[in-house]
Design a protein around this motif. Structure first.
Motif, PDB file in Angstrom:
ATOM      1  N   VAL A 125     -10.775   7.131   2.259  1.00 41.90           N
ATOM      2  CA  VAL A 125     -12.049   7.822   2.003  1.00 41.90           C
ATOM      3  C   VAL A 125     -13.166   6.787   1.764  1.00 41.90           C
ATOM      4  N   ALA A 126     -12.842   5.709   1.045  1.00 38.58           N
ATOM      5  CA  ALA A 126     -13.852   4.668   0.792  1.00 38.58           C
ATOM      6  C   ALA A 126     -14.306   4.049   2.113  1.00 38.58           C
ATOM      7  N   ASP A 127     -13.355   3.751   3.019  1.00 40.29           N
ATOM      8  CA  ASP A 127     -13.701   3.160   4.314  1.00 40.29           C
ATOM      9  C   ASP A 127     -14.522   4.133   5.159  1.00 40.29           C
ATOM     10  N   LEU A 128     -14.161   5.414   5.116  1.00 40.72           N
ATOM     11  CA  LEU A 128     -14.907   6.413   5.888  1.00 40.72           C
ATOM     12  C   LEU A 128     -16.347   6.497   5.397  1.00 40.72           C
ATOM     13  N   LEU A 129     -16.511   6.447   4.072  1.00 43.08           N
ATOM     14  CA  LEU A 129     -17.868   6.508   3.521  1.00 43.08           C
ATOM     15  C   LEU A 129     -18.676   5.273   3.924  1.00 43.08           C
ATOM     16  N   SER A 130     -18.042   4.105   3.868  1.00 45.16           N
ATOM     17  CA  SER A 130     -18.742   2.870   4.280  1.00 45.16           C
ATOM     18  C   SER A 130     -19.176   2.974   5.724  1.00 45.16           C
ATOM     19  N   LEU A 131     -18.261   3.431   6.566  1.00 46.38           N
ATOM     20  CA  LEU A 131     -18.564   3.509   7.992  1.00 46.38           C
ATOM     21  C   LEU A 131     -19.719   4.469   8.235  1.00 46.38           C
ATOM     22  N   SER A 132     -19.684   5.617   7.566  1.00 52.29           N
ATOM     23  CA  SER A 132     -20.742   6.587   7.812  1.00 52.29           C
ATOM     24  C   SER A 132     -22.074   6.061   7.275  1.00 52.29           C
ATOM     25  N   ARG A 133     -22.026   5.280   6.164  1.00 50.77           N
ATOM     26  CA  ARG A 133     -23.267   4.694   5.649  1.00 50.77           C
ATOM     27  C   ARG A 133     -23.850   3.689   6.639  1.00 50.77           C
ATOM     28  N   VAL A 134     -23.023   2.792   7.154  1.00 52.66           N
ATOM     29  CA  VAL A 134     -23.585   1.767   8.054  1.00 52.66           C
ATOM     30  C   VAL A 134     -23.965   2.354   9.406  1.00 52.66           C
ATOM     31  N   GLU A 135     -23.304   3.421   9.799  1.00 50.47           N
ATOM     32  CA  GLU A 135     -23.663   4.034  11.085  1.00 50.47           C
ATOM     33  C   GLU A 135     -24.960   4.816  10.974  1.00 50.47           C
ATOM     34  N   SER A 136     -25.169   5.477   9.818  1.00 45.94           N
ATOM     35  CA  SER A 136     -26.328   6.355   9.721  1.00 45.94           C
ATOM     36  C   SER A 136     -27.633   5.585   9.590  1.00 45.94           C
TER      37      SER A 136
ATOM     38  N   THR B 122      14.477   8.440 -11.602  1.00 44.67           N
ATOM     39  CA  THR B 122      13.931   9.034 -10.374  1.00 44.67           C
ATOM     40  C   THR B 122      12.446   9.322 -10.556  1.00 44.67           C
ATOM     41  N   ARG B 123      12.117   9.856 -11.749  1.00 44.92           N
ATOM     42  CA  ARG B 123      10.720  10.211 -12.006  1.00 44.92           C
ATOM     43  C   ARG B 123       9.817   8.972 -11.904  1.00 44.92           C
ATOM     44  N   THR B 124      10.237   7.883 -12.538  1.00 41.40           N
ATOM     45  CA  THR B 124       9.421   6.664 -12.502  1.00 41.40           C
ATOM     46  C   THR B 124       9.259   6.171 -11.064  1.00 41.40           C
ATOM     47  N   GLU B 125      10.378   6.180 -10.335  1.00 38.43           N
ATOM     48  CA  GLU B 125      10.331   5.675  -8.956  1.00 38.43           C
ATOM     49  C   GLU B 125       9.416   6.545  -8.096  1.00 38.43           C
ATOM     50  N   PHE B 126       9.577   7.856  -8.192  1.00 42.61           N
ATOM     51  CA  PHE B 126       8.777   8.770  -7.368  1.00 42.61           C
ATOM     52  C   PHE B 126       7.295   8.716  -7.733  1.00 42.61           C
ATOM     53  N   LEU B 127       7.025   8.622  -9.041  1.00 42.96           N
ATOM     54  CA  LEU B 127       5.608   8.558  -9.450  1.00 42.96           C
ATOM     55  C   LEU B 127       4.940   7.302  -8.899  1.00 42.96           C
ATOM     56  N   GLY B 128       5.726   6.215  -8.820  1.00 43.99           N
ATOM     57  CA  GLY B 128       5.198   4.966  -8.245  1.00 43.99           C
ATOM     58  C   GLY B 128       4.792   5.177  -6.790  1.00 43.99           C
ATOM     59  N   ILE B 129       5.673   5.836  -6.022  1.00 41.34           N
ATOM     60  CA  ILE B 129       5.379   6.090  -4.605  1.00 41.34           C
ATOM     61  C   ILE B 129       4.163   7.016  -4.484  1.00 41.34           C
ATOM     62  N   MET B 130       4.112   8.008  -5.361  1.00 40.94           N
ATOM     63  CA  MET B 130       2.985   8.940  -5.303  1.00 40.94           C
ATOM     64  C   MET B 130       1.664   8.235  -5.598  1.00 40.94           C
ATOM     65  N   ALA B 131       1.703   7.307  -6.561  1.00 41.19           N
ATOM     66  CA  ALA B 131       0.481   6.554  -6.890  1.00 41.19           C
ATOM     67  C   ALA B 131       0.031   5.741  -5.680  1.00 41.19           C
ATOM     68  N   GLU B 132       1.014   5.154  -4.952  1.00 43.82           N
ATOM     69  CA  GLU B 132       0.689   4.366  -3.757  1.00 43.82           C
ATOM     70  C   GLU B 132       0.006   5.224  -2.690  1.00 43.82           C
ATOM     71  N   GLN B 133       0.539   6.425  -2.489  1.00 45.94           N
ATOM     72  CA  GLN B 133      -0.029   7.324  -1.480  1.00 45.94           C
ATOM     73  C   GLN B 133      -1.435   7.767  -1.867  1.00 45.94           C
ATOM     74  N   ALA B 134      -1.614   8.024  -3.167  1.00 41.09           N
ATOM     75  CA  ALA B 134      -2.954   8.423  -3.632  1.00 41.09           C
ATOM     76  C   ALA B 134      -3.932   7.271  -3.407  1.00 41.09           C
ATOM     77  N   ALA B 135      -3.462   6.019  -3.652  1.00 41.39           N
ATOM     78  CA  ALA B 135      -4.331   4.857  -3.459  1.00 41.39           C
ATOM     79  C   ALA B 135      -4.696   4.727  -1.980  1.00 41.39           C
ATOM     80  N   ARG B 136      -3.731   5.039  -1.115  1.00 43.45           N
ATOM     81  CA  ARG B 136      -3.995   4.956   0.328  1.00 43.45           C
ATOM     82  C   ARG B 136      -5.099   5.933   0.737  1.00 43.45           C
ATOM     83  N   MET B 137      -5.030   7.144   0.178  1.00 41.74           N
ATOM     84  CA  MET B 137      -6.055   8.125   0.503  1.00 41.74           C
ATOM     85  C   MET B 137      -7.416   7.701  -0.044  1.00 41.74           C
ATOM     86  N   THR B 138      -7.420   7.129  -1.241  1.00 40.81           N
ATOM     87  CA  THR B 138      -8.688   6.661  -1.823  1.00 40.81           C
ATOM     88  C   THR B 138      -9.293   5.569  -0.929  1.00 40.81           C
ATOM     89  N   GLY B 139      -8.428   4.660  -0.449  1.00 34.78           N
ATOM     90  CA  GLY B 139      -8.899   3.578   0.429  1.00 34.78           C
ATOM     91  C   GLY B 139      -9.490   4.123   1.713  1.00 34.78           C
TER      92      GLY B 139
END
Ligand code: ADP
Length: 264
Positions: free
Chosen positions: A89-100, A70-87
């Protein structure tokens, strides 16, 4: 056309004289509504992975956390969600850079062929995962004024979309063309098209695709790691280069995204 909202101010000055100022505030209102929507969207997009993470942490803190599988499976899902948030934030930063820096014209000369090669090299794992053949037909093209990193981002987003939404089509074609005289442009342009043969898009959705956070199928986009910001970023960067994006598609027949960039 936005409806006009008039702000009226009346002031009594030196006895009998009254000054009335009329100001059309519809644009200000629209901008502030857009900002509110944007903040609401960002909050929502960040909250969903956080909710998932919090849920899994809670479960792992309980007895289920003692089970290694269970731990391995759940940690995998958690890593995916963390990657989604990183993505996101990266897109938001790009957008704000090109807009500014909208008003600043890009400096330097860029070879689009080099941009495409670098993008394809970076996307190699995704290309292999999607099981797609990517073909490139790029004639000799002159260098154009532009920002190398931003142009890489444009083609990265477009080719990545072709891989995500066009996987069922078997192939993605990238073609370049040097057009000496393009109506609406003062001089020569480069037209680069990214064509996939996947699920395609209903024409009624096409005009909205470059809006921030707009996704035809939210769940599908999210599953493939999408944030709904990719095409908004593409449109902004092309605008900074005095270029534009043309989208053509039919459901079931794939999609074609053409970028037009002026040569000088
Ligand atoms: P996302 O992160 O969701 O991919 P984008 O801004 O890049 O966000 O794209 C917006 C939406 O446009 C996608 O969610 C998808 O519905 C649609 N879309 C983009 N590219 C394609 C394509 N090549 N084929 C079909 N639909 C596409």
């Amino acid at each position: 056309q936005a409806e006009s909202i008039w702000q009226v101010t009346a002031r009594r000055m030196d006895g009998a004289r009254i000054v009335i100022a009329l100001r059309d505030t519809s644009e200000l209102e629209a901008a502030s509504a857009q900002r509110r929507d944007f903040v609401a969207n960002v909050s929502h997009e960040l909250r969903s992975p956080l909710t998932v993470l919090a849920g899994f942490i809670e479960t792992l803190q309980g007895p289920a956390g003692d089970d290694p599988q269970t731990r391995t499976e759940f940690l995998g899902i958690m890593a995916e969600q963390a990657a989604r948030m990183t993505g996101l934030v990266a897109d938001l930063l790009s957008l704000s850079r090109v807009e500014s820096v909208e008003k600043i014209r890009p400096r330097g000369m860029v070879a689009l062929e080099g941009v495409i090669r670098a993008t394809l090299a970076a996307l190699r794992p995704q290309i292999e995962n999607a099981g797609l053949t990517v073909t490139c037909d790029l004639p000799d093209m002159p260098e154009i004024p532009g920002d190398y990193d931003q142009l890489v981002q444009v083609y990265h987003n477009l080719i990545e979309n072709a891989l995500k939404y066009g996987a069922s089509g078997g192939r993605v074609e990238i073609t370049g063309q040097h057009i000496a005289n393009m109506p609406g442009y003062d001089g020569a342009v480069l037209r680069l098209s990214i064509r996939d043969y996947g699920e395609g898009i209903e024409p009624i959705y096409i005009p909205r695709l470059t809006e921030r956070f707009y996704r035809v199928d939210k769940a599908r986009s999210r599953d493939s790691g999408g944030t709904g910001l990719g095409l908004a970023i593409v449109k902004h960067i092309l605008g900074r280069h005095r270029g534009r994006l043309i989208i053509q598609s039919q459901p079931g027949q794939g999609a074609r995204f053409d970028t037009i960039l002026p040569c000088r």
